[in-house]
Scaffold this motif. Structure first.
Motif, PDB file in Angstrom:
ATOM      1  N   ALA A  50       5.085  -5.605  -9.888  1.00 16.16           N
ATOM      2  CA  ALA A  50       4.991  -6.300 -11.177  1.00 16.16           C
ATOM      3  C   ALA A  50       5.986  -7.460 -11.238  1.00 16.16           C
ATOM      4  CB  ALA A  50       5.237  -5.317 -12.321  1.00 16.16           C
ATOM      5  N   GLU A  51       7.178  -7.259 -10.710  1.00 19.35           N
ATOM      6  CA  GLU A  51       8.209  -8.309 -10.697  1.00 19.35           C
ATOM      7  C   GLU A  51       7.849  -9.466  -9.775  1.00 19.35           C
ATOM      8  OE1 GLU A  51      11.934  -6.633  -9.468  1.00 19.35           O
ATOM      9  OE2 GLU A  51      11.812  -5.040 -10.965  1.00 19.35           O
ATOM     10  N   THR A  52       7.267  -9.145  -8.616  1.00 15.29           N
ATOM     11  CA  THR A  52       7.056 -10.159  -7.583  1.00 15.29           C
ATOM     12  C   THR A  52       5.661 -10.767  -7.596  1.00 15.29           C
ATOM     13  OG1 THR A  52       6.340  -8.522  -5.951  1.00 15.29           O
ATOM     14  CG2 THR A  52       8.714  -9.025  -6.047  1.00 15.29           C
ATOM     15  N   GLY A  53       4.726 -10.102  -8.246  1.00 13.54           N
ATOM     16  CA  GLY A  53       3.357 -10.588  -8.250  1.00 13.54           C
ATOM     17  C   GLY A  53       2.535 -10.097  -7.073  1.00 13.54           C
ATOM     18  N   ALA A  54       3.105  -9.233  -6.256  1.00 13.68           N
ATOM     19  CA  ALA A  54       2.372  -8.674  -5.113  1.00 13.68           C
ATOM     20  C   ALA A  54       1.302  -7.707  -5.619  1.00 13.68           C
ATOM     21  CB  ALA A  54       3.328  -7.942  -4.173  1.00 13.68           C
ATOM     22  N   SER A  55       0.232  -7.562  -4.847  1.00 15.34           N
ATOM     23  CA  SER A  55      -0.822  -6.604  -5.176  1.00 15.34           C
ATOM     24  C   SER A  55      -0.382  -5.208  -4.755  1.00 15.34           C
ATOM     25  CB  SER A  55      -2.109  -6.953  -4.430  1.00 15.34           C
ATOM     26  OG  SER A  55      -2.584  -8.205  -4.821  1.00 15.34           O
ATOM     27  N   PHE A  56      -0.874  -4.213  -5.482  1.00 13.37           N
ATOM     28  CA  PHE A  56      -0.545  -2.822  -5.202  1.00 13.37           C
ATOM     29  C   PHE A  56      -1.838  -2.046  -5.052  1.00 13.37           C
ATOM     30  CE2 PHE A  56       0.033   1.429  -7.249  1.00 13.37           C
ATOM     31  CZ  PHE A  56       0.727   2.029  -6.222  1.00 13.37           C
ATOM     32  N   GLU A  57      -1.900  -1.242  -3.985  1.00 18.83           N
ATOM     33  CA  GLU A  57      -3.025  -0.335  -3.809  1.00 18.83           C
ATOM     34  C   GLU A  57      -2.492   1.014  -3.358  1.00 18.83           C
ATOM     35  OE1 GLU A  57      -5.605  -2.052  -0.840  1.00 18.83           O
ATOM     36  OE2 GLU A  57      -4.262  -1.526   0.793  1.00 18.83           O
ATOM     37  N   GLU A  58      -3.283   2.031  -3.608  1.00 16.91           N
ATOM     38  CA  GLU A  58      -2.861   3.376  -3.248  1.00 16.91           C
ATOM     39  C   GLU A  58      -3.967   4.049  -2.451  1.00 16.91           C
ATOM     40  OE1 GLU A  58      -0.694   7.134  -5.445  1.00 16.91           O
ATOM     41  OE2 GLU A  58      -1.196   5.351  -6.589  1.00 16.91           O
ATOM     42  N   LYS A  59      -3.565   4.799  -1.423  1.00 14.44           N
ATOM     43  CA  LYS A  59      -4.527   5.530  -0.600  1.00 14.44           C
ATOM     44  C   LYS A  59      -4.098   6.986  -0.518  1.00 14.44           C
ATOM     45  CE  LYS A  59      -6.042   1.534   1.905  1.00 14.44           C
ATOM     46  NZ  LYS A  59      -6.411   0.962   3.177  1.00 14.44           N
ATOM     47  N   ASP A  60      -5.075   7.878  -0.580  1.00 13.07           N
ATOM     48  CA  ASP A  60      -4.866   9.321  -0.593  1.00 13.07           C
ATOM     49  C   ASP A  60      -5.174   9.886   0.798  1.00 13.07           C
ATOM     50  OD1 ASP A  60      -5.030  12.086  -0.954  1.00 13.07           O
ATOM     51  OD2 ASP A  60      -6.280  11.949  -2.745  1.00 13.07           O
ATOM     52  N   ILE A  61      -4.162  10.480   1.445  1.00 11.14           N
ATOM     53  CA  ILE A  61      -4.390  11.003   2.799  1.00 11.14           C
ATOM     54  C   ILE A  61      -5.339  12.192   2.809  1.00 11.14           C
ATOM     55  CG2 ILE A  61      -2.173  10.202   3.705  1.00 11.14           C
ATOM     56  CD1 ILE A  61      -1.327  13.209   3.710  1.00 11.14           C
ATOM     57  N   THR A  62      -5.536  12.842   1.672  1.00  7.74           N
ATOM     58  CA  THR A  62      -6.460  13.982   1.644  1.00  7.74           C
ATOM     59  C   THR A  62      -7.910  13.522   1.668  1.00  7.74           C
ATOM     60  OG1 THR A  62      -6.555  14.159  -0.789  1.00  7.74           O
ATOM     61  CG2 THR A  62      -4.791  15.368   0.348  1.00  7.74           C
ATOM     62  N   ARG A  63      -8.136  12.230   1.509  1.00  6.34           N
ATOM     63  CA  ARG A  63      -9.501  11.686   1.508  1.00  6.34           C
ATOM     64  C   ARG A  63      -9.783  10.801   2.726  1.00  6.34           C
ATOM     65  NH1 ARG A  63     -12.153  11.993  -3.465  1.00  6.34           N
ATOM     66  NH2 ARG A  63     -10.864  12.913  -5.081  1.00  6.34           N
ATOM     67  N   ASP A  64      -8.820  10.706   3.629  1.00  6.81           N
ATOM     68  CA  ASP A  64      -8.984   9.825   4.786  1.00  6.81           C
ATOM     69  C   ASP A  64      -8.363  10.496   6.004  1.00  6.81           C
ATOM     70  OD1 ASP A  64      -8.430   7.785   6.773  1.00  6.81           O
ATOM     71  OD2 ASP A  64      -8.789   6.291   5.200  1.00  6.81           O
ATOM     72  N   THR A 106       0.846  -1.188   0.000  1.00  7.23           N
ATOM     73  CA  THR A 106       0.000   0.000   0.000  1.00  7.23           C
ATOM     74  C   THR A 106       0.881   1.236   0.000  1.00  7.23           C
ATOM     75  OG1 THR A 106      -1.640  -1.196   1.318  1.00  7.23           O
ATOM     76  CG2 THR A 106      -1.855   1.211   1.213  1.00  7.23           C
ATOM     77  N   LEU A 107       0.607   2.136  -0.930  1.00  6.25           N
ATOM     78  CA  LEU A 107       1.294   3.426  -0.987  1.00  6.25           C
ATOM     79  C   LEU A 107       0.325   4.479  -0.475  1.00  6.25           C
ATOM     80  CD1 LEU A 107       3.644   5.282  -1.844  1.00  6.25           C
ATOM     81  CD2 LEU A 107       2.561   5.397  -4.097  1.00  6.25           C
ATOM     82  N   ILE A 108       0.727   5.174   0.577  1.00  4.76           N
ATOM     83  CA  ILE A 108      -0.089   6.254   1.124  1.00  4.76           C
ATOM     84  C   ILE A 108       0.574   7.564   0.736  1.00  4.76           C
ATOM     85  CG2 ILE A 108      -0.982   7.316   3.229  1.00  4.76           C
ATOM     86  CD1 ILE A 108      -0.775   4.499   4.511  1.00  4.76           C
ATOM     87  N   GLY A 109      -0.167   8.399   0.041  1.00  3.48           N
ATOM     88  CA  GLY A 109       0.381   9.665  -0.427  1.00  3.48           C
ATOM     89  C   GLY A 109      -0.714  10.681  -0.669  1.00  3.48           C
ATOM     90  N   LYS A 110      -0.401  11.655  -1.517  1.00  2.82           N
ATOM     91  CA  LYS A 110      -1.385  12.680  -1.876  1.00  2.82           C
ATOM     92  C   LYS A 110      -1.069  13.201  -3.269  1.00  2.82           C
ATOM     93  CE  LYS A 110       0.897  16.757   0.004  1.00  2.82           C
ATOM     94  NZ  LYS A 110       0.759  17.926   0.854  1.00  2.82           N
ATOM     95  N   PRO A 111      -2.051  13.768  -3.935  1.00  2.00           N
ATOM     96  CA  PRO A 111      -1.832  14.333  -5.270  1.00  2.00           C
ATOM     97  C   PRO A 111      -0.820  15.476  -5.222  1.00  2.00           C
ATOM     98  CG  PRO A 111      -4.186  14.150  -4.787  1.00  2.00           C
ATOM     99  CD  PRO A 111      -3.442  13.869  -3.508  1.00  2.00           C
TER     100      PRO A 111
END
Length: 91
Positions: free
Chosen positions: A40-54, A18-23
Motif C-alpha cells: 500500500a505504501e509503495t504501490g506494488a501489487s500484492f497477490e496471494e497463493k495457497d500451497i494447499t491448492r497448488d 507474492t505471499l505463498i502460505g496456507k489457511p
C-alpha cells in the motif's frame, strides 16, 4: 555490457509481491499484514497463493511458509522485515 543484458529497475507500481502460505497459518497472517502495508505504501501489487491448492508450490515451499516473492524471485520466508521489503521494492 550489452543493453539487452542489463537489468532495468522497475518502478514500485510495476512490482509484484507474492505471499505463498496456507489457511490457518499464524505466521502467514502476520506476513500478510506486513506485505499488504508495504505494498500500500509503495504501490506494488500484492497477490496471494495457497500451497494447499497448488502441488508445485507445496513441493517447493511447504517447509518455508510463509514465503514472499518479489517479481517471482524468493525474497524471504517465515518472517517479513518491512524495511527490507521496502528496500527490495526500491523505496
Amino acid at each position: 555490457m550489452s543493453p539487452l543484458l542489463r537489468r532495468t529497475k522497475k518502478k514500485a507500481d510495476e512490482r509484484v509481491v507474492t505471499l505463498i502460505g496456507k489457511p490457518g497459518c499464524h505466521l502467514c497472517d502476520d506476513a500478510r499484514e506486513v506485505v499488504r502495508g508495504v505494498c500500500a505504501e509503495t504501490g506494488a501489487s500484492f497477490e496471494e497463493k495457497d500451497i494447499t491448492r497448488d502441488e508445485e508450490l507445496h513441493r517447493a515451499y511447504w517447509e518455508q511458509i510463509p514465503v514472499v516473492l518479489v517479481d517471482g524471485e524468493q525474497h524471504t520466508f517465515w518472517r517479513v522485515d518491512p524495511a527490507r521489503l521496502r528496500r527490495a521494492l526500491g523505496e
